[in-house]
Design a protein around this motif. Structure first.
Motif, PDB file in Angstrom:
ATOM      1  N   ASP A  88       0.831  -1.199   0.000  1.00 28.34           N
ATOM      2  CA  ASP A  88       0.000   0.000   0.000  1.00 28.34           C
ATOM      3  C   ASP A  88       0.866   1.248   0.000  1.00 28.34           C
ATOM      4  O   ASP A  88       0.655   2.189  -0.783  1.00 28.34           O
ATOM      5  CB  ASP A  88      -0.904  -0.026   1.241  1.00 28.34           C
ATOM      6  N   ARG A  89       1.876   1.273   0.844  1.00 26.71           N
ATOM      7  CA  ARG A  89       2.746   2.441   0.948  1.00 26.71           C
ATOM      8  C   ARG A  89       3.625   2.603  -0.293  1.00 26.71           C
ATOM      9  O   ARG A  89       3.833   3.715  -0.773  1.00 26.71           O
ATOM     10  CB  ARG A  89       3.616   2.316   2.205  1.00 26.71           C
ATOM     11  N   VAL A  90       4.149   1.494  -0.806  1.00 32.52           N
ATOM     12  CA  VAL A  90       4.988   1.568  -1.999  1.00 32.52           C
ATOM     13  C   VAL A  90       4.173   2.037  -3.203  1.00 32.52           C
ATOM     14  O   VAL A  90       4.589   2.920  -3.954  1.00 32.52           O
ATOM     15  CB  VAL A  90       5.634   0.196  -2.293  1.00 32.52           C
ATOM     16  N   LEU A  91       3.023   1.445  -3.370  1.00 31.89           N
ATOM     17  CA  LEU A  91       2.175   1.809  -4.500  1.00 31.89           C
ATOM     18  C   LEU A  91       1.717   3.257  -4.405  1.00 31.89           C
ATOM     19  O   LEU A  91       1.696   3.986  -5.402  1.00 31.89           O
ATOM     20  CB  LEU A  91       0.967   0.876  -4.562  1.00 31.89           C
ATOM     21  N   HIS A  92       1.355   3.683  -3.197  1.00 31.15           N
ATOM     22  CA  HIS A  92       0.901   5.060  -3.025  1.00 31.15           C
ATOM     23  C   HIS A  92       2.011   6.043  -3.388  1.00 31.15           C
ATOM     24  O   HIS A  92       1.752   7.060  -4.042  1.00 31.15           O
ATOM     25  CB  HIS A  92       0.454   5.286  -1.581  1.00 31.15           C
ATOM     26  N   GLN A  93       3.247   5.727  -3.004  1.00 30.64           N
ATOM     27  CA  GLN A  93       4.359   6.606  -3.346  1.00 30.64           C
ATOM     28  C   GLN A  93       4.623   6.607  -4.847  1.00 30.64           C
ATOM     29  O   GLN A  93       4.881   7.663  -5.442  1.00 30.64           O
ATOM     30  CB  GLN A  93       5.619   6.160  -2.602  1.00 30.64           C
ATOM     31  N   ALA A  94       4.550   5.424  -5.464  1.00 33.27           N
ATOM     32  CA  ALA A  94       4.761   5.345  -6.917  1.00 33.27           C
ATOM     33  C   ALA A  94       3.687   6.131  -7.657  1.00 33.27           C
ATOM     34  O   ALA A  94       3.982   6.836  -8.637  1.00 33.27           O
ATOM     35  CB  ALA A  94       4.751   3.885  -7.360  1.00 33.27           C
ATOM     36  N   ALA A  95       2.459   6.014  -7.191  1.00 35.38           N
ATOM     37  CA  ALA A  95       1.365   6.761  -7.819  1.00 35.38           C
ATOM     38  C   ALA A  95       1.550   8.261  -7.628  1.00 35.38           C
ATOM     39  O   ALA A  95       1.356   9.059  -8.558  1.00 35.38           O
ATOM     40  CB  ALA A  95       0.032   6.297  -7.232  1.00 35.38           C
ATOM     41  N   ARG A  96       1.954   8.627  -6.434  1.00 36.38           N
ATOM     42  CA  ARG A  96       2.180  10.042  -6.147  1.00 36.38           C
ATOM     43  C   ARG A  96       3.285  10.600  -7.026  1.00 36.38           C
ATOM     44  O   ARG A  96       3.164  11.714  -7.566  1.00 36.38           O
ATOM     45  CB  ARG A  96       2.544  10.205  -4.672  1.00 36.38           C
ATOM     46  N   ASP A  97       4.372   9.847  -7.181  1.00 28.71           N
ATOM     47  CA  ASP A  97       5.474  10.291  -8.023  1.00 28.71           C
ATOM     48  C   ASP A  97       5.042  10.468  -9.478  1.00 28.71           C
ATOM     49  O   ASP A  97       5.588  11.314 -10.192  1.00 28.71           O
ATOM     50  CB  ASP A  97       6.627   9.284  -7.961  1.00 28.71           C
ATOM     51  N   ALA A  98       4.074   9.669  -9.905  1.00 26.95           N
ATOM     52  CA  ALA A  98       3.592   9.736 -11.289  1.00 26.95           C
ATOM     53  C   ALA A  98       2.451  10.731 -11.460  1.00 26.95           C
ATOM     54  O   ALA A  98       1.913  10.874 -12.557  1.00 26.95           O
ATOM     55  CB  ALA A  98       3.131   8.347 -11.740  1.00 26.95           C
ATOM     56  N   GLY A  99       2.075  11.396 -10.373  1.00 27.92           N
ATOM     57  CA  GLY A  99       0.988  12.366 -10.452  1.00 27.92           C
ATOM     58  C   GLY A  99      -0.393  11.740 -10.475  1.00 27.92           C
ATOM     59  O   GLY A  99      -1.357  12.370 -10.919  1.00 27.92           O
ATOM     60  N   VAL A 100      -0.494  10.508  -9.983  1.00 29.23           N
ATOM     61  CA  VAL A 100      -1.767   9.792  -9.967  1.00 29.23           C
ATOM     62  C   VAL A 100      -2.477  10.026  -8.641  1.00 29.23           C
ATOM     63  O   VAL A 100      -1.869   9.923  -7.576  1.00 29.23           O
ATOM     64  CB  VAL A 100      -1.558   8.279 -10.174  1.00 29.23           C
ATOM     65  N   THR A 101      -3.749  10.339  -8.712  1.00 27.07           N
ATOM     66  CA  THR A 101      -4.562  10.498  -7.516  1.00 27.07           C
ATOM     67  C   THR A 101      -5.859   9.719  -7.680  1.00 27.07           C
ATOM     68  O   THR A 101      -6.304   9.448  -8.798  1.00 27.07           O
ATOM     69  CB  THR A 101      -4.898  11.972  -7.246  1.00 27.07           C
ATOM     70  N   VAL A 102      -6.451   9.358  -6.569  1.00 27.09           N
ATOM     71  CA  VAL A 102      -7.743   8.662  -6.555  1.00 27.09           C
ATOM     72  C   VAL A 102      -8.673   9.424  -5.626  1.00 27.09           C
ATOM     73  O   VAL A 102      -8.316   9.708  -4.477  1.00 27.09           O
ATOM     74  CB  VAL A 102      -7.591   7.209  -6.069  1.00 27.09           C
ATOM     75  N   THR A 103      -9.844   9.754  -6.108  1.00 28.55           N
ATOM     76  CA  THR A 103     -10.798  10.513  -5.304  1.00 28.55           C
ATOM     77  C   THR A 103     -11.739   9.586  -4.550  1.00 28.55           C
ATOM     78  O   THR A 103     -11.904   8.419  -4.901  1.00 28.55           O
ATOM     79  CB  THR A 103     -11.631  11.449  -6.188  1.00 28.55           C
ATOM     80  N   ARG A 104     -12.359  10.133  -3.529  1.00 28.20           N
ATOM     81  CA  ARG A 104     -13.339   9.361  -2.766  1.00 28.20           C
ATOM     82  C   ARG A 104     -14.514   8.964  -3.669  1.00 28.20           C
ATOM     83  O   ARG A 104     -15.075   7.876  -3.524  1.00 28.20           O
ATOM     84  CB  ARG A 104     -13.847  10.187  -1.590  1.00 28.20           C
ATOM     85  N   LYS A 105     -14.863   9.840  -4.589  1.00 26.39           N
ATOM     86  CA  LYS A 105     -15.965   9.546  -5.499  1.00 26.39           C
ATOM     87  C   LYS A 105     -15.645   8.330  -6.361  1.00 26.39           C
ATOM     88  O   LYS A 105     -16.513   7.475  -6.587  1.00 26.39           O
ATOM     89  CB  LYS A 105     -16.245  10.758  -6.396  1.00 26.39           C
ATOM     90  N   GLU A 106     -14.426   8.220  -6.831  1.00 25.21           N
ATOM     91  CA  GLU A 106     -14.033   7.084  -7.655  1.00 25.21           C
ATOM     92  C   GLU A 106     -14.106   5.783  -6.862  1.00 25.21           C
ATOM     93  O   GLU A 106     -14.537   4.747  -7.385  1.00 25.21           O
ATOM     94  CB  GLU A 106     -12.621   7.297  -8.206  1.00 25.21           C
ATOM     95  N   VAL A 107     -13.682   5.845  -5.610  1.00 26.23           N
ATOM     96  CA  VAL A 107     -13.759   4.662  -4.763  1.00 26.23           C
ATOM     97  C   VAL A 107     -15.218   4.242  -4.571  1.00 26.23           C
ATOM     98  O   VAL A 107     -15.548   3.056  -4.666  1.00 26.23           O
ATOM     99  CB  VAL A 107     -13.100   4.928  -3.398  1.00 26.23           C
ATOM    100  N   GLN A 108     -16.071   5.216  -4.312  1.00 28.97           N
ATOM    101  CA  GLN A 108     -17.478   4.902  -4.093  1.00 28.97           C
ATOM    102  C   GLN A 108     -18.147   4.370  -5.352  1.00 28.97           C
ATOM    103  O   GLN A 108     -19.026   3.503  -5.294  1.00 28.97           O
ATOM    104  CB  GLN A 108     -18.215   6.148  -3.582  1.00 28.97           C
TER     105      GLN A 108
END
Length: 212
Positions: A88-108
């Motif tokens: 979770d932490r590794v993926l979140h950092q990789a996504a952050r480095d790539a400018g990827v974000t996930v919104t609460r709406k997308e999760v829902q």
């Protein structure tokens, strides 16, 4: 679900762990199950996560024999849970480095789509608990992880089954410096292939649940 085009996501904690986790020294930092960058995953935090799953399993079945079966099927729960927390932490950092974000709406939106497929919120929670060892309280976190993986792969021009995706995560883990307590296993960072595991913890989702 099988009639629709599916996007393969992360298949198991062990698949992720083999290329991601670096071998630690003789001892991890005191009190830590793992260290990811400057973040410590303490043994207490890990045990709390495992307790959440066990409590949910206990609540889900009244029959002692069924509960015993559930425990037997998730005998590697502690290690699988730790792998998930690290990934979770590794993926979140990789996504952050790539400018990827996930919104609460997308999760829902993903959750709503899956609930429709399986017959409601309780059915979805039960399925995730039984098949992937994810406690109901952690379901949204798990779905967010899937979306981050999916969107990161798309940003890289690949998908989560391809070596390019795993290479990006491996590079991030090396940059962070992942240190796993030997109590929970060790991993060969030189392996370039993934290793199948008996307990998948992140599933495939259909394109119908992908954010627009």
């Amino acid at each position: 679900m099988h009639r629709r085009r599916r996007t393969a996501l992360l298949l198991s904690a062990a698949i992720a762990a083999a290329p991601l986790l670096t071998a630690c020294g003789n001892d991890a930092r005191p009190g830590a199950a793992a260290v990811v960058g400057d973040q410590r995953i303490t043994v207490a935090q890990l045990e709390n996560r495992v307790d959440e799953v066990r409590a949910a399993q206990r609540a889900a079945v009244a029959d002692e024999a069924q509960y015993a079966q559930a425990i037997a099927k998730t005998g590697s729960l502690t290690r699988d849970t730790l792998h998930g927390m690290v990934l979770d932490r590794v993926l979140h950092q990789a996504a952050r480095d790539a400018g990827v974000t996930v919104t609460r709406k997308e999760v829902q939106e993903m959750r709503s789509g899956l609930e429709q497929q399986v017959g409601g919120a309780k059915a979805l929670e039960a399925a995730w608990l039984q098949q992937y060892g994810v406690a109901p309280a952690r379901l949204d976190e798990n779905l967010r992880l899937q979306l981050e993986a999916q969107k990161l792969a798309a940003k890289l021009g690949t998908d989560t089954s391809r070596p390019e995706f795993w290479k990006a995560l491996s590079e991030t883990s090396k940059k962070l410096g992942v240190d796993l307590n030997p109590r929970y296993g060790s991993w060969d960072v030189e392996k370039s292939s993934r290793v199948d595991a008996k307990t998948p913890w992140v599933r495939e989702v259909t394109a119908a649940q992908e954010p627009a």
